[in-house]
Design a protein around this motif. Structure first.
Motif, mmCIF file in Angstrom:
data_model
loop_
_atom_site.group_PDB
_atom_site.id
_atom_site.type_symbol
_atom_site.label_atom_id
_atom_site.label_comp_id
_atom_site.label_asym_id
_atom_site.label_seq_id
_atom_site.Cartn_x
_atom_site.Cartn_y
_atom_site.Cartn_z
ATOM 1 N N ILE A 1 0.827 -1.208 0.000
ATOM 2 C CA ILE A 1 0.000 0.000 0.000
ATOM 3 C C ILE A 1 0.865 1.265 0.000
ATOM 4 C CG2 ILE A 1 -0.277 0.124 2.501
ATOM 5 C CD1 ILE A 1 -2.998 0.924 -0.067
ATOM 6 N N GLY A 2 2.023 1.188 0.626
ATOM 7 C CA GLY A 2 2.921 2.340 0.657
ATOM 8 C C GLY A 2 3.462 2.729 -0.697
ATOM 9 N N GLU A 3 3.408 1.824 -1.651
ATOM 10 C CA GLU A 3 3.911 2.106 -2.993
ATOM 11 C C GLU A 3 2.892 2.846 -3.863
ATOM 12 O OE1 GLU A 3 6.475 -1.147 -4.753
ATOM 13 O OE2 GLU A 3 5.371 -2.254 -3.203
ATOM 14 N N ILE A 4 1.613 2.769 -3.507
ATOM 15 C CA ILE A 4 0.602 3.406 -4.348
ATOM 16 C C ILE A 4 -0.110 4.571 -3.668
ATOM 17 C CG2 ILE A 4 0.174 1.363 -5.727
ATOM 18 C CD1 ILE A 4 -2.347 0.875 -4.041
ATOM 19 N N VAL A 5 0.107 4.739 -2.373
ATOM 20 C CA VAL A 5 -0.557 5.820 -1.653
ATOM 21 C C VAL A 5 0.078 7.158 -2.033
ATOM 22 C CG1 VAL A 5 0.915 5.761 0.394
ATOM 23 C CG2 VAL A 5 -1.453 6.467 0.609
ATOM 24 N N GLU A 6 -0.717 8.200 -2.026
ATOM 25 C CA GLU A 6 -0.191 9.531 -2.296
ATOM 26 C C GLU A 6 -0.923 10.554 -1.443
ATOM 27 O OE1 GLU A 6 -2.315 11.353 -6.098
ATOM 28 O OE2 GLU A 6 -1.341 9.453 -6.570
#
Length: 72
Positions: free
Chosen positions: A5-10
């Motif tokens: 999830i940390g790779e796609i959260v903004e």
């Protein structure tokens, strides 16, 4: 392929329902890549304002003058 999830959260731009449309308009002008803002009440998301819908409302007859001094 798996993603965390940390790779796609903004980070998103947040406003309240009482934020004037003038401020949202300024945000869209200052950040051209901004596609929308999240409307939050007490840190809980209650809505989403997309730039295309926002500009459509402003482009109607009297839309700019009608909406600019109102809250969301």
């Amino acid at each position: 392929m798996q993603l965390a999830i940390g790779e796609i959260v903004e980070k998103v731009t947040k406003v309240t329902p009482y934020t004037k449309c003038e401020e949202v308009y300024k945000s869209f002008k200052e950040i051209p890549s901004l596609e929308g803002v999240v409307v939050c009440l007490n840190e809980v998301p209650v809505g989403l304002v997309m730039n295309t819908h926002f500009y459509q409302a402003l482009s109607t007859k009297y839309g700019f003058n009608l909406f600019m001094n109102r809250g969301l």
